[in-house]
Scaffold this active site. Structure first.
Site, PDB file in Angstrom:
ATOM      1  N   SER A 134       0.741  -1.250   0.129  1.00 11.02           N
ATOM      2  CA  SER A 134       0.037   0.450  -0.019  1.00 11.02           C
ATOM      3  C   SER A 134       0.689   1.109   0.194  1.00 11.02           C
ATOM      4  CB  SER A 134      -0.552  -0.619   1.106  1.00 11.02           C
ATOM      5  OG  SER A 134      -1.581   1.522   0.785  1.00 11.02           O
ATOM      6  N   TYR A 147      -1.793  -1.049  10.673  1.00 17.24           N
ATOM      7  CA  TYR A 147      -1.359  -1.229   8.999  1.00 17.24           C
ATOM      8  C   TYR A 147      -0.527  -0.694   8.199  1.00 17.24           C
ATOM      9  CZ  TYR A 147      -3.372  -0.805   4.207  1.00 17.24           C
ATOM     10  OH  TYR A 147      -3.543  -1.986   3.231  1.00 17.24           O
TER      11      TYR A 147
END
Length: 253
Positions: A134, A147
């Site tokens: 990401s 995350y």
């Protein structure tokens, strides 16, 4: 890759994983689609308008024992797309230890175990490993701190592994998209940012192109490329402060 390619895609029951499985099969490839929700896998297998095949495989990434059994069940493999992931979108002190450990297990530990278990087959075929990370792993991401930490780990791990495995003929690439409109982002905390989420079909196409070309690091989309560039040019604490303001405003804070 060729029409006869035999690849694994994790997290294929929804979102980006499902879309990649459908697009890869439409190109004539064979996808071993993995996930926990067997009804979703069965539906995916019977989807029409595909030229290749999709074979469902139940895989629970929270279970190291299940991962070992899964890896031992294959005789050959051309590639794997490590897509499965979970997030927690809130303040860190609003989370529980169990939630954090599950996130780390799914986003990091399970991927490492899968790579280790499947590596002999990938070396034999001189196969490919695509890690779906990401853009949040390239810059700080307040309110998704754990995350972001897992994705930063996978980016650095993937780029390091790329150099190790190139001598064995195994190609490793990292794909780092921004926010995607999927089931994972369909939560109240992300509602105000919905307009900035990319269509899953577009991101899947970009991911499969990365799987074909295998660059070291692929960041799709102009906005995401600018974010990645800012991560190189600006102090990380400045980026973190700006991101915190954006997310806090979106959350109504």
């Amino acid at each position: 890759m060729t029409d006869s390619s035999n690849i694994i895609i994790t997290g294929a029951t929804s979102g980006l994983g499902r879309e990649m499985a459908l697009q890869f099969a439409a190109q004539g490839g064979h996808v071993m689609a993995c996930g926990r929700r067997e009804d979703r896998l069965a539906e995916l297998q019977t989807t029409t308008e595909i030229n290749g095949t999709i074979t469902p495989h139940r895989l629970d990434l929270s279970s190291p024992e299940n991962i070992t059994e899964f890896c031992d069940s294959f005789d050959s493999l051309d590639g794997i797309i490590l897509n499965a992931g979970v997030t927690f979108a809130d303040r860190f002190d609003a989370s529980e230890d169990a939630e954090n450990m599950n996130l780390i297990q799914t986003n990091v530990a399970a991927n490492l175990q899968l790579i280790r278990g499947l590596l002999p087959l990938l070396k034999a075929s001189q196969g490919r490993i695509l890690i779906i990370a990401s853009v949040g792993g390239l810059t700080p991401l307040p309110y998704q701190a754990v995350y972001a930490g897992t994705k930063a780990f996978m980016i650095n791990f993937g780029l390091s592994l790329r150099e190790e495995l190139k001598h064995d003929g195994v190609k490793v690439s990292v794909f780092a998209p921004g926010g995607i409109k999927t089931e994972m982002t369909d939560i109240p905390e992300m509602k105000a940012l919905e307009k900035d989420l990319a269509p899953v079909e577009d991101v899947a196409r970009a991911a499969l192109k990365a799987f074909e070309k295998m660059p070291a690091l692929c960041v799709p989309g102009t906005q995401n490329k600018l974010i990645a560039l800012a991560g190189k040019l600006l102090p990380r604490h400045v980026i973190a402060a700006q991101a915190e303001r954006i997310y806090r405003k979106a959350r109504g804070g």
